[in-house]
Scaffold this active site. Structure first.
Site, PDB file in Angstrom:
ATOM      1  N   GLY A  10       0.821  -1.210   0.000  1.00  0.00           N
ATOM      2  CA  GLY A  10       0.000   0.000   0.000  1.00  0.00           C
ATOM      3  C   GLY A  10       0.851   1.254   0.000  1.00  0.00           C
ATOM      4  O   GLY A  10       1.329   1.673   1.050  1.00  0.00           O
ATOM      5  N   MET A  14       0.506   7.684   3.337  1.00  0.00           N
ATOM      6  CA  MET A  14       1.130   7.187   4.562  1.00  0.00           C
ATOM      7  C   MET A  14       2.064   6.013   4.289  1.00  0.00           C
ATOM      8  O   MET A  14       3.162   5.928   4.850  1.00  0.00           O
ATOM      9  CB  MET A  14       0.052   6.783   5.558  1.00  0.00           C
ATOM     10  CG  MET A  14      -0.691   7.944   6.180  1.00  0.00           C
ATOM     11  SD  MET A  14       0.321   8.867   7.359  1.00  0.00           S
ATOM     12  CE  MET A  14       0.409   7.697   8.725  1.00  0.00           C
ATOM     13  N   GLY A  15       1.646   5.087   3.422  1.00  0.00           N
ATOM     14  CA  GLY A  15       2.473   3.929   3.134  1.00  0.00           C
ATOM     15  C   GLY A  15       3.787   4.310   2.482  1.00  0.00           C
ATOM     16  O   GLY A  15       4.853   3.780   2.843  1.00  0.00           O
ATOM     17  N   THR A  35      -1.764  -1.081  -7.894  1.00  0.00           N
ATOM     18  CA  THR A  35      -1.479  -0.480  -9.200  1.00  0.00           C
ATOM     19  C   THR A  35       0.027  -0.468  -9.404  1.00  0.00           C
ATOM     20  O   THR A  35       0.750   0.259  -8.719  1.00  0.00           O
ATOM     21  CB  THR A  35      -2.048   0.952  -9.274  1.00  0.00           C
ATOM     22  OG1 THR A  35      -3.453   0.920  -8.975  1.00  0.00           O
ATOM     23  CG2 THR A  35      -1.825   1.557 -10.646  1.00  0.00           C
ATOM     24  N   ASN A 104      -5.696   2.670  10.188  1.00  0.00           N
ATOM     25  CA  ASN A 104      -6.589   3.126  11.255  1.00  0.00           C
ATOM     26  C   ASN A 104      -7.732   2.135  11.429  1.00  0.00           C
ATOM     27  O   ASN A 104      -8.897   2.440  11.176  1.00  0.00           O
ATOM     28  CB  ASN A 104      -7.159   4.516  10.941  1.00  0.00           C
ATOM     29  CG  ASN A 104      -6.349   5.619  11.602  1.00  0.00           C
ATOM     30  OD1 ASN A 104      -5.638   5.385  12.576  1.00  0.00           O
ATOM     31  ND2 ASN A 104      -6.448   6.815  11.059  1.00  0.00           N
ATOM     32  N   SER A 128       0.712   7.296  14.468  1.00  0.00           N
ATOM     33  CA  SER A 128       0.212   8.675  14.516  1.00  0.00           C
ATOM     34  C   SER A 128       1.299   9.655  14.118  1.00  0.00           C
ATOM     35  O   SER A 128       2.470   9.455  14.398  1.00  0.00           O
ATOM     36  CB  SER A 128      -0.278   9.031  15.920  1.00  0.00           C
ATOM     37  OG  SER A 128      -0.721  10.369  15.950  1.00  0.00           O
ATOM     38  N   GLY A 130       0.592  11.657  10.980  1.00  0.00           N
ATOM     39  CA  GLY A 130       0.322  12.069   9.617  1.00  0.00           C
ATOM     40  C   GLY A 130       1.469  11.717   8.688  1.00  0.00           C
ATOM     41  O   GLY A 130       2.366  10.931   9.015  1.00  0.00           O
ATOM     42  N   LYS A 183      -4.598   3.988  19.842  1.00  0.00           N
ATOM     43  CA  LYS A 183      -4.572   4.952  18.736  1.00  0.00           C
ATOM     44  C   LYS A 183      -5.939   5.604  18.555  1.00  0.00           C
ATOM     45  O   LYS A 183      -6.045   6.810  18.273  1.00  0.00           O
ATOM     46  CB  LYS A 183      -4.153   4.241  17.442  1.00  0.00           C
ATOM     47  CG  LYS A 183      -4.229   5.111  16.169  1.00  0.00           C
ATOM     48  CD  LYS A 183      -3.368   6.350  16.284  1.00  0.00           C
ATOM     49  CE  LYS A 183      -3.109   7.004  14.929  1.00  0.00           C
ATOM     50  NZ  LYS A 183      -4.296   7.360  14.160  1.00  0.00           N
ATOM     51  N   HIS A 186      -6.274   8.177  21.216  1.00  0.00           N
ATOM     52  CA  HIS A 186      -5.407   9.287  20.811  1.00  0.00           C
ATOM     53  C   HIS A 186      -6.156  10.206  19.846  1.00  0.00           C
ATOM     54  O   HIS A 186      -6.151  11.435  19.986  1.00  0.00           O
ATOM     55  CB  HIS A 186      -4.144   8.745  20.148  1.00  0.00           C
ATOM     56  CG  HIS A 186      -3.368   9.765  19.350  1.00  0.00           C
ATOM     57  ND1 HIS A 186      -3.761  10.196  18.100  1.00  0.00           N
ATOM     58  CD2 HIS A 186      -2.230  10.450  19.636  1.00  0.00           C
ATOM     59  CE1 HIS A 186      -2.917  11.107  17.653  1.00  0.00           C
ATOM     60  NE2 HIS A 186      -1.978  11.266  18.566  1.00  0.00           N
ATOM     61  N   ASN A 187      -6.804   9.610  18.845  1.00  0.00           N
ATOM     62  CA  ASN A 187      -7.513  10.416  17.861  1.00  0.00           C
ATOM     63  C   ASN A 187      -8.710  11.133  18.466  1.00  0.00           C
ATOM     64  O   ASN A 187      -9.038  12.257  18.069  1.00  0.00           O
ATOM     65  CB  ASN A 187      -7.958   9.539  16.696  1.00  0.00           C
ATOM     66  CG  ASN A 187      -6.811   9.179  15.768  1.00  0.00           C
ATOM     67  OD1 ASN A 187      -5.648   9.218  16.168  1.00  0.00           O
ATOM     68  ND2 ASN A 187      -7.114   8.823  14.547  1.00  0.00           N
ATOM     69  N   GLU A 190      -7.318  14.031  20.124  1.00  0.00           N
ATOM     70  CA  GLU A 190      -6.949  14.952  19.051  1.00  0.00           C
ATOM     71  C   GLU A 190      -8.162  15.783  18.623  1.00  0.00           C
ATOM     72  O   GLU A 190      -8.072  17.012  18.466  1.00  0.00           O
ATOM     73  CB  GLU A 190      -6.390  14.158  17.880  1.00  0.00           C
ATOM     74  CG  GLU A 190      -6.025  14.956  16.654  1.00  0.00           C
ATOM     75  CD  GLU A 190      -5.616  14.035  15.510  1.00  0.00           C
ATOM     76  OE1 GLU A 190      -6.141  14.211  14.388  1.00  0.00           O
ATOM     77  OE2 GLU A 190      -4.780  13.140  15.744  1.00  0.00           O
ATOM     78  N   TYR A 191      -9.315  15.125  18.410  1.00  0.00           N
ATOM     79  CA  TYR A 191     -10.544  15.843  18.064  1.00  0.00           C
ATOM     80  C   TYR A 191     -10.842  16.925  19.102  1.00  0.00           C
ATOM     81  O   TYR A 191     -11.174  18.069  18.772  1.00  0.00           O
ATOM     82  CB  TYR A 191     -11.728  14.869  18.029  1.00  0.00           C
ATOM     83  CG  TYR A 191     -11.992  14.144  16.744  1.00  0.00           C
ATOM     84  CD1 TYR A 191     -10.981  13.475  16.056  1.00  0.00           C
ATOM     85  CD2 TYR A 191     -13.279  14.083  16.220  1.00  0.00           C
ATOM     86  CE1 TYR A 191     -11.248  12.777  14.892  1.00  0.00           C
ATOM     87  CE2 TYR A 191     -13.555  13.385  15.048  1.00  0.00           C
ATOM     88  CZ  TYR A 191     -12.524  12.730  14.390  1.00  0.00           C
ATOM     89  OH  TYR A 191     -12.792  12.040  13.240  1.00  0.00           O
ATOM     90  N   LYS A 261     -12.638  11.127   9.715  1.00  0.00           N
ATOM     91  CA  LYS A 261     -12.490   9.782   9.171  1.00  0.00           C
ATOM     92  C   LYS A 261     -13.113   8.721  10.068  1.00  0.00           C
ATOM     93  O   LYS A 261     -13.057   7.544   9.755  1.00  0.00           O
ATOM     94  CB  LYS A 261     -11.018   9.476   8.929  1.00  0.00           C
ATOM     95  CG  LYS A 261     -10.416  10.317   7.816  1.00  0.00           C
ATOM     96  CD  LYS A 261      -8.988   9.907   7.506  1.00  0.00           C
ATOM     97  CE  LYS A 261      -8.442  10.695   6.333  1.00  0.00           C
ATOM     98  NZ  LYS A 261      -7.041  10.309   6.013  1.00  0.00           N
TER      99      LYS A 261
END
Length: 464
Positions: A10, A14-15, A35, A104, A128, A130, A183, A186-187, A190-191, A261
């Protein structure tokens, strides 16, 4: 048999960043993307790192390029795509091989997969920070067996961010979905952190009619104090930036409709299952949902009136209010993690979680050093009750109360800050009002109650 140390599937944003990070730290890596042209373009643009990257055209070629026992990181969208990828790998891997889902993922899915009959080892890993974090050093929250962690720790600690004391911000959280759970929380934090900053920004913009440049200077000053953090830092930068298509502040040209997300929503939902109150995070999720209802909000303004009233605050007062709100939010988040640790028998390492959040991740902040110390000193105590943070909250509470009461009174929406204050006021009240609720429940449903005097009678005199 190839000589790549690890594989990655992937090559999205991020990958690709994570693969470059791994190669840069000296680990040969084989990569594959559905692809093929994406794989080839990635390798062609890898520059000096291309010699450490093995591009592959098929899954079988990827597997063959990795030295046994093989480790493969998945960086694909959460949900069904992960299951499909695991199914595709099943005929190609054996019991000694290991697949790591670093997306995620919903931690329930990770636990299900870890306990399934996959013919290879499986672990989940929260990442985490980004794109920038993935490329140069993220915070890593792994979930798996101790043996799995020991196997991949040399790579993961090498690519992770380092705190100021040199500690790698990567650790094993526990088995199964523990890493993805941490995680997720954590998010959620973050929000909430972002929402509280946005509320203070709104007070400065609408309540005090400050322009973006002036607001930027306030944020920049706060980043030199107790609020020092990545989110405050970038808040100063985004309010200072100019629109490249004109001379307006960039932030003023952005539609006030926030995307998401789903991980914050997952946090709020799971908190209900755990009976863990996290009202600041829940308010932040609600605020994003309301922000999406742009036409409804416009209709509401047309019907009920436009701009809120002006209100004056000293920047120091707003800073103290944000300090209090931040502590209350993190206290709720760590309390939720503790509740999950008990329910799922994970033994989640709360001090270690605070430590690995000190660098690399979005919620990294100076406060996390003291939070780690407080949690190490007394892991079972709510963070608000730790002496250091109790003193900070005590000192900052009048400012939070002033900002919330005056802001709400003037018509400003402050859902996260207000919910933090309401939670605190409930938590400091030894005798609340739930006795009325219990009386009502017993009246209409004979649900019973506990008496204050220990009398065994559990029903009131109101009859059937």
């Amino acid at each position: 048999m190839g000589e790549a140390r690890i594989g990655l599937i992937g090559l999205g944003t991020m990958g690709a960043a994570l693969a470059m990070n791994i190669a840069e730290k000296g680990f040969p890596i084989a990569v594959w993307n559905r692809t093929s042209s994406v794989t080839q373009d990635f390798h062609s643009n890898a520059g000096d790192l291309a010699d450490r990257i093995v591009p592959t055209r098929t899954l079988a070629e990827l597997v063959d390029a990795i030295a046994a026992p093989r480790t493969i990181i998945l960086m694909v969208p959460a949900g069904q795509p992960v299951d499909e990828q695991l199914e595709a790998l099943s005929p190609l891997l054996g019991a000694d091989d290991l697949v790591i889902d670093a997306g995620n993922a919903d931690f329930h899915d990770t636990t299900r997969r870890a306990n399934s009959d996959l013919p290879f080892g499986f672990m989940g890993m929260g990442v985490s920070g980004g794109e920038e974090g993935a490329r140069h050093g993220p915070s890593i929250m792994a979930g798996g067996t101790p043996e799995q962690w020991d196997r991949v720790a040399p790579v993961l600690t090498a690519i992770a961010a380092n705190a100021e004391d040199g500690t790698a911000c990567a650790a094993r959280m526990g088995v199964e979905g523990a890493g993805h759970f941490v995680k997720m929380v954590h998010n959620g934090i973050e929000y909430a952190d972002m929402q509280m900053i946005a509320e203070i920004y709104g007070l400065m913009r609408d309540g005090m009619t400050m322009d973006a440049a002036a607001i930027s200077k306030v944020f920049d000053g706060w980043n030199d104090g107790p609020l020092q953090s990545y989110l405050i830092e970038i808040s100063a930068k985004v309010t200072a930036a100019k629109d490249p298509h004109g001379d307006m502040p960039m932030v003023d040209m952005i539609l006030d409709r926030a995307g998401q997300k789903g991980t914050g929503r997952w946090t709020a939902i799971e908190a209900q299952h755990l009976a863990a109150p996290i009202p600041v995070i829940e308010a932040a999720v609600m605020a994003r949902n309301v922000s999406a209802r742009l036409e409804d909000r416009r209709a509401g303004e047309d019907r009920f009136g436009a701009a809120p009233e002006l209100c004056e605050f000293d920047p120091a007062t707003m800073e103290q209010a944000l300090i209090a709100g931040k502590i209350l939010c993190y206290a709720q988040g760590f309390s939720m993690i503790a509740a999950a640790s008990d329910k799922f028998d994970w033994s989640l390492p709360l001090p270690e979680i605070a430590r690995i959040w000190r660098a690399g991740c979005i919620i990294r902040s100076a406060m996390l050093n003291d939070m780690a110390d407080a949690l190490a000193d007394h892991p079972d105590r709510n963070l608000v009750m730790a002496p250091h943070f109790a003193e900070l909250v005590e000192a900052a509470l009048p400012a939070l109360r002033q900002v919330v009461s005056q802001g709400l009174g003037a018509g400003h929406a402050l859902p996260a800050l207000a919910n933090g204050l309401m939670w605190f006021d409930m938590m400091r009240t030894a005798r609340g009002t739930a006795n009325m609720i219990q009386a009502q429940r017993d009246f209409f449903g004979a649900h019973g109650f506990e008496r204050t005097d220990g009398n065994p009678d559990k029903h009131g005199p109101w009859g059937a």
